[in-house]
Scaffold this active site. Structure first.
Site, PDB file in Angstrom:
ATOM      1  N   VAL A 110       0.856  -1.184   0.000  1.00 47.64           N
ATOM      2  CA  VAL A 110       0.000   0.000   0.000  1.00 47.64           C
ATOM      3  C   VAL A 110       0.893   1.236   0.000  1.00 47.64           C
ATOM      4  O   VAL A 110       1.801   1.356   0.823  1.00 47.64           O
ATOM      5  CB  VAL A 110      -0.933   0.026   1.229  1.00 47.64           C
ATOM      6  CG1 VAL A 110      -1.686   1.353   1.302  1.00 47.64           C
ATOM      7  CG2 VAL A 110      -1.928  -1.131   1.164  1.00 47.64           C
ATOM      8  N   ALA A 139       4.443   4.140   2.960  1.00 46.02           N
ATOM      9  CA  ALA A 139       4.104   2.900   2.259  1.00 46.02           C
ATOM     10  C   ALA A 139       4.320   1.740   3.223  1.00 46.02           C
ATOM     11  O   ALA A 139       4.968   1.883   4.255  1.00 46.02           O
ATOM     12  CB  ALA A 139       4.941   2.730   0.998  1.00 46.02           C
ATOM     13  N   LYS A 140       3.777   0.612   2.877  1.00 40.87           N
ATOM     14  CA  LYS A 140       3.974  -0.598   3.682  1.00 40.87           C
ATOM     15  C   LYS A 140       3.583  -1.791   2.829  1.00 40.87           C
ATOM     16  O   LYS A 140       2.751  -1.685   1.925  1.00 40.87           O
ATOM     17  CB  LYS A 140       3.118  -0.564   4.948  1.00 40.87           C
ATOM     18  CG  LYS A 140       3.693  -1.361   6.104  1.00 40.87           C
ATOM     19  CD  LYS A 140       4.853  -0.618   6.758  1.00 40.87           C
ATOM     20  CE  LYS A 140       5.363  -1.372   7.981  1.00 40.87           C
ATOM     21  NZ  LYS A 140       6.379  -0.592   8.695  1.00 40.87           N
ATOM     22  N   GLY A 141       4.155  -2.944   3.161  1.00 40.11           N
ATOM     23  CA  GLY A 141       3.817  -4.138   2.409  1.00 40.11           C
ATOM     24  C   GLY A 141       4.031  -5.382   3.230  1.00 40.11           C
ATOM     25  O   GLY A 141       4.454  -5.321   4.388  1.00 40.11           O
TER      26      GLY A 141
END
Length: 423
Positions: free
Chosen positions: A64, A109-111
Site C-alpha cells: 500500500v 508505504a507498507k507491504g
C-alpha cells in the site's frame, strides 16, 4: 467522510480514528479528509512457491502506497500470519505522518506477505521473498517506493529483494531497499536504528520529567530487533535496570534486573526467549502493569487497551511498536497526562526510517558514512522532532499523540495543496 470498503479491521480503524482526532483538532474540512486519509494505491498479489515437500502453495502479498506527494513511498515489508490489506494500509498511513514529522522527503508505504516465517524453511522464505519482489517490480523502485525490513523480515530478505530487482533491471540497484547488508550497500547502524532511536527519545523524556537513566527500571515488551536493541542499549550504555521482558513465547520479571546479554544470546540461539528460566516466568499481560520508570511496548499493535491503560504504573510510555495503544486507551492516558509521559509511536520508533533515509541517500550518491556519523545525525533529527512535538503539545494543550499526528498531517496537507490536484 466516505467509507472505503477495501480497508477494514481494527488496526485500520485505529489509524482512521487517530487521523480524525487530529483532523478535528486542525479543523480540516470534511471534503479534504478522504484524500488525506485513504491511500493512493493498494496492490494485492499472489505469491506461489514450491514447498520443500514438493507441493505448491499460494500466499497473499500486499503493498500500500499511502501518498507519493513528498517523494517516493517508504516503508517496511512484513511477513506475518493473518496480515491483511487493512493492517498494511494503517501502517502506511502511520508511516506518512512519521516521515513528515521527521522532515523526510518520503510518502508512507507498507507491504507484506500473509505467512508465518516460523513455519517455513530458509529456502521457502527465500522463494517467497523473491516472488513477492518480482510481483512488485512494476510498482516499486528507488524513486517510486523503497522497501525495508519489518516484522518477520531482515537484512537477508532485503538482500534477496536487491538481487531480484537488480536481475530484472540488468544492473545492480541496491538503493531499491534499505536495511540490507552493509556489503550490499547498506549503512552502518541501520539494524540498531529503531531501538537506538527509542533509547534517545527515552533519554529526552527522562530529562523532561526529571528522571536519571542510570538505575532507572525498565520493562520491554517484545524481544525482536526493536525490543532487544532497546533493552541492550538501556542496560549497557545508559545504565538502566531492565526488570521485565517478553516475547511471543514467554514473559520474565526480576525486580533486581535481568542479564540482558545472556537473554539476547539465548533468543538468538533458540529463536525465542522461552526456556531461559522457569523461576522468573510471569503472565505477559500482568508484566505490563508492574511498577517501572519506563514501559516500552515494542511488539505489535493494540496491546494496551483502555483497561490496561488505567493499570499501567510507568512514568514514561515509549511506543517502540506501531500502534500499540488503542484510541480508547489514549483517552485514559490523556486523563493521566501528569502521571504518564507518552512518546507516541510515530515519533518513538522513527529512528528506523530516519536511518533508512540516510541509507537511501548514501546509495544514490555512492558515498557512505561511518556509524558515528549515522548515529550523530540520527540523534540530532530525533531530538529536533521531540522538541517539536513537546512544544506543540504544550502550546495547544493536547496530548503528545495528537500533537505528533497533527504535525505530520499538516505537512502532508500542505504538500498536497501546494502541488494541487491533477489534472
Amino acid at each position: 467522510m466516505s467509507n472505503n470498503a477495501l480497508y477494514a479491521g481494527p488496526v485500520f480503524s485505529m489509524a482512521r480514528d487517530q487521523f480524525n482526532g487530529a483532523a478535528d483538532f486542525l479543523e480540516i474540512p470534511l471534503d479534504e479528509r478522504t484524500r488525506l486519509l485513504y491511500p493512493k494505491r493498494a496492490i494485492a498479489v499472489s505469491v506461489p512457491i514450491h514447498r520443500d515437500d514438493g507441493s505448491t502453495e499460494v500466499f497473499q502479498g500486499f503493498r500500500v502506497q499511502h501518498h507519493l506527494t513528498s517523494g517516493p513511498g517508504k516503508g517496511g515489508t512484513r511477513f506475518a500470519p493473518n496480515l491483511d490489506i487493512g493492517e498494511v494500509a494503517a501502517l502506511a498511513i502511520w508511516m506518512s505522518w512519521k516521515c513528515a514529522l521527521a522532515d523526510l522527503p518520503f510518502g508512507g508505504a507498507k507491504g507484506g506477505v500473509n505467512c508465518d516465517p516460523r513455519q517455513l524453511s530458509a529456502r521457502e522464505i527465500e522463494a517467497i521473498s523473491r516472488r513477492y519482489m518480482q510481483e512488485m517490480i512494476p510498482f516499486v523502485g528507488p524513486k517510486t517506493d523503497v522497501m525495508a525490513p519489518d516484522i518477520g523480515t531482515d537484512e537477508r530478505v532485503m538482500g534477496w529483494f536487491v538481487d531480484t530487482y537488480s536481475m530484472h533491471q540488468g544492473y545492480t540497484t541496491s538503493e531499491v531497499v534499505t536495511g540490507k547488508p552493509v556489503n550490499l550497500g547498506g549503512t552502518q547502524g541501520r539494524r540498531e536504528a529503531t531501538g537506538r532511536g527509542v533509547c534517545i527519545l527515552i533519554s529526552e523524556a527522562m530529562k523532561a520529567v526529571g528522571l536519571e537513566a542510570s538505575g532507572s527500571t525498565v520493562i520491554v515488551q517484545g524481544f525482536g530487533n526493536v525490543g532487544s536493541v532497546t533493552a541492550e542499549i538501556l542496560h549497557q550504555e545508559m545504565g538502566a535496570k531492565v526488570i521485565g521482558i517478553s516475547d511471543h513465547s514467554v514473559a520474565y520479571y526480576c525486580p533486581d534486573g535481568l542479564p540482558i546479554p545472556d537473554l539476547v544470546r539465548h533468543a538468538r540461539e533458540h529463536g525465542a526467549l522461552a526456556g531461559w528460566s522457569n523461576e522468573l516466568v510471569v503472565d505477559p499481560v500482568d508484566l505490563l502493569t508492574r511498577p517501572c520508570d519506563v514501559l516500552a511496548p515494542c511488539a505489535v499493535e493494540r496491546v494496551i487497551d483502555d483497561q490496561l491503560a488505567a493499570r499501567i504504573k510507568c512514568r514514561i510510555l515509549a511506543e517502540g511498536a506501531n500502534g500499540p495503544t488503542t484510541p480508547a486507551a489514549d483517552t485514559v492516558l490523556d486523563q493521566r497526562r501528569d502521571e504518564v509521559f507518552v512518546i507516541p509511536d510515530i515519533l518513538c520508533n522513527s529512528g528506523g526510517v530516519i536511518v533508512s533515509y540516510f541509507e537511501w541517500v548514501q546509495g544514490l550518491q555512492r558515498l557512505f558514512w561511518s556509524e558515528e556519523e549515522v548515529n550523530e545525525s540520527l540523534s540530532r533529527q530525533l531530538r529536533k522532532a521531540f522538541q517539536k512535538v513537546r512544544a506543540r503539545a504544550q502550546r495547544d494543550g493536547v496530548s503528545h499523540r495528537v500533537a505528533a499526528t497533527a504535525i505530520g498531517v499538516e505537512q502532508v496537507r500542505a504538500s498536497k495543496r501546494q502541488r494541487g490536484l491533477f489534472p
